[in-house]
Motif scaffolding. Structure first.
Motif, mmCIF file in Angstrom:
data_model
loop_
_atom_site.group_PDB
_atom_site.id
_atom_site.type_symbol
_atom_site.label_atom_id
_atom_site.label_comp_id
_atom_site.label_asym_id
_atom_site.label_seq_id
_atom_site.Cartn_x
_atom_site.Cartn_y
_atom_site.Cartn_z
ATOM 1 N N HIS A 59 0.831 -1.204 0.000
ATOM 2 C CA HIS A 59 0.000 0.000 0.000
ATOM 3 C C HIS A 59 0.867 1.256 0.000
ATOM 4 N N VAL A 60 1.894 1.286 0.856
ATOM 5 C CA VAL A 60 2.778 2.453 0.934
ATOM 6 C C VAL A 60 3.504 2.657 -0.396
ATOM 7 N N ALA A 61 3.965 1.554 -0.993
ATOM 8 C CA ALA A 61 4.662 1.652 -2.274
ATOM 9 C C ALA A 61 3.735 2.225 -3.352
ATOM 10 N N GLU A 62 2.471 1.810 -3.346
ATOM 11 C CA GLU A 62 1.526 2.257 -4.366
ATOM 12 C C GLU A 62 1.145 3.724 -4.195
ATOM 13 N N THR A 63 1.082 4.197 -2.958
ATOM 14 C CA THR A 63 0.732 5.611 -2.734
ATOM 15 C C THR A 63 1.899 6.527 -3.088
ATOM 16 N N ASN A 64 3.129 6.000 -2.951
ATOM 17 C CA ASN A 64 4.345 6.781 -3.248
ATOM 18 C C ASN A 64 4.348 8.115 -2.494
ATOM 19 N N ASP A 65 3.874 8.054 -1.243
ATOM 20 C CA ASP A 65 3.744 9.252 -0.408
ATOM 21 C C ASP A 65 4.850 9.237 0.646
ATOM 22 N N PRO A 66 5.749 10.225 0.678
ATOM 23 C CA PRO A 66 6.863 10.217 1.634
ATOM 24 C C PRO A 66 6.452 10.426 3.082
ATOM 25 N N THR A 67 5.164 10.714 3.328
ATOM 26 C CA THR A 67 4.703 10.866 4.715
ATOM 27 C C THR A 67 4.115 9.572 5.269
ATOM 28 N N LYS A 68 4.094 8.527 4.426
ATOM 29 C CA LYS A 68 3.507 7.254 4.852
ATOM 30 C C LYS A 68 4.585 6.178 4.950
ATOM 31 N N ALA A 69 4.396 5.273 5.891
ATOM 32 C CA ALA A 69 5.350 4.174 6.078
ATOM 33 C C ALA A 69 4.598 2.933 6.519
#
Length: 313
Positions: A174-184
């Motif tokens: 999920h984190v990889a798909e969002t590509n959002d640097p605020t998510k882990a």
């Protein structure tokens, strides 16, 4: 060693105790005549990179004919009952966070048995998209058990809010798909490799000796002389001393209880199911006598399996 005379008395006692319980004895007899399937089809819950996959590969490795992944715990059990797979591998307990309650609940509602267990050492890591940092993270995704096991790390990083996700590897995906640097995500190192994530911090679990116990489930018991652990579930009546009376049979027959855990009984408010592990083999007379008495005094009883304990170093 018992003398023939004592052995005869023991067998007579067991025969009397189990009079009218032919189905239960047939259940055990079937297990005595069943052996591990060669080249089995095996299923686990999660996706590649999950601890479920790791446990499955360590249990079966190249001996498996096929290894399939399923989205939910229930899906694995349904696949077993439909004979799509021969064995299912599910987490049942963590040394830090306790029982995986969903699995403990659903295995009592399916006609399946525990035929083995496998314990893996769990190391949790904070994973984020490349270029992110620990300081950037605001949202953390993982399975509820993993979140619980990393509570101290999350507490000391007050800017992070943890969100439950179906599986540690699903969370990484999920984190990889969002590509959002605020998510882990809190996931394994293998998940980082599979989904192209950066390891922001390693070994963030609170307890450094953190282990998860998985059970191997089958449609039939597989009882051999190597089996030295028995799992069962039962309920008692709401009467004074009922639980004490049930548990006393293990002490009277010289049996060692390894674990006891209670859970609310589904659909029956304020009644409970007790999950119990004990040392023993279903071919032993004292085990059969104790279980016969426990069944007799329980309002509900289910034998979950007899299998070899996993050797801990």
């Amino acid at each position: 060693m018992t003398t023939p005379r004592i052995e005869k008395v023991l067998h007579a006692s067991i025969d009397n105790l189990y009079a009218g319980s032919e189905d239960f004895l047939r259940e055990i007899e079937t297990g005595l005549n069943s052996t591990r399937i060669s080249s089995p089809r095996v299923g686990y819950q999660g996706v590649a990179g999950s601890f479920g996959e790791q446990a499955t590969l360590e249990c079966f490795g190249s001996s498996a004919d096929t290894i399939r992944n399923y989205n939910e715990f229930d899906d694995v059990l349904a696949a077993l009952e439909a004979e799509e797979i021969d064995y299912g591998v599910l987490p049942i307990e963590n040394s830090t966070a306790g029982d995986v309650l969903e699995v403990a609940d659903i295995i009592t509602t399916h006609n399946l048995y525990i035929v083995g267990e496998h314990i893996i050492r769990v190391r949790h890591n904070l994973l984020g998209v490349p270029g992110s940092s620990v300081e950037n993270i605001q949202e953390v995704y993982s399975h509820t058990q993993a979140i619980s096991q990393c509570r101290e790390f999350l507490r000391t990083h007050s800017g992070m809010t943890a969100y439950p996700y179906a599986n540690t590897a699903f969370a990484a995906k999920h984190v990889a798909e969002t590509n959002d640097p605020t998510k882990a995500s809190i996931s394994s190192l293998r998940a980082a490799e599979l989904y192209g994530l950066a390891v922001l911090e390693k070994n963030i679990q609170t307890a450094k000796n953190n282990y998860t116990r998985f059970v191997i489930l089958s449609r039939h018991m597989e009882i051999s002389e190597k089996c030295d652990k028995i799992s069962l579930a039962f309920s008692t009546t709401h009467t004074s001393g009922a639980l004490y009376g049930v548990l006393s049979h293990f002490a009277y027959n010289g049996l060692n209880l390894l674990k006891i855990q209670s859970r609310p009984k589904p659909m029956t408010p304020w009644e409970y199911v007790f999950f119990l592990d004990l040392a023993g083999n279903l071919e032993q007379a004292n085990v059969l006598i104790a279980l016969g008495k426990v069944r007799e005094q329980s309002s509900w009883f289910k034998l979950l399996g007899n299998y070899p304990q996993f050797p801990m170093e």
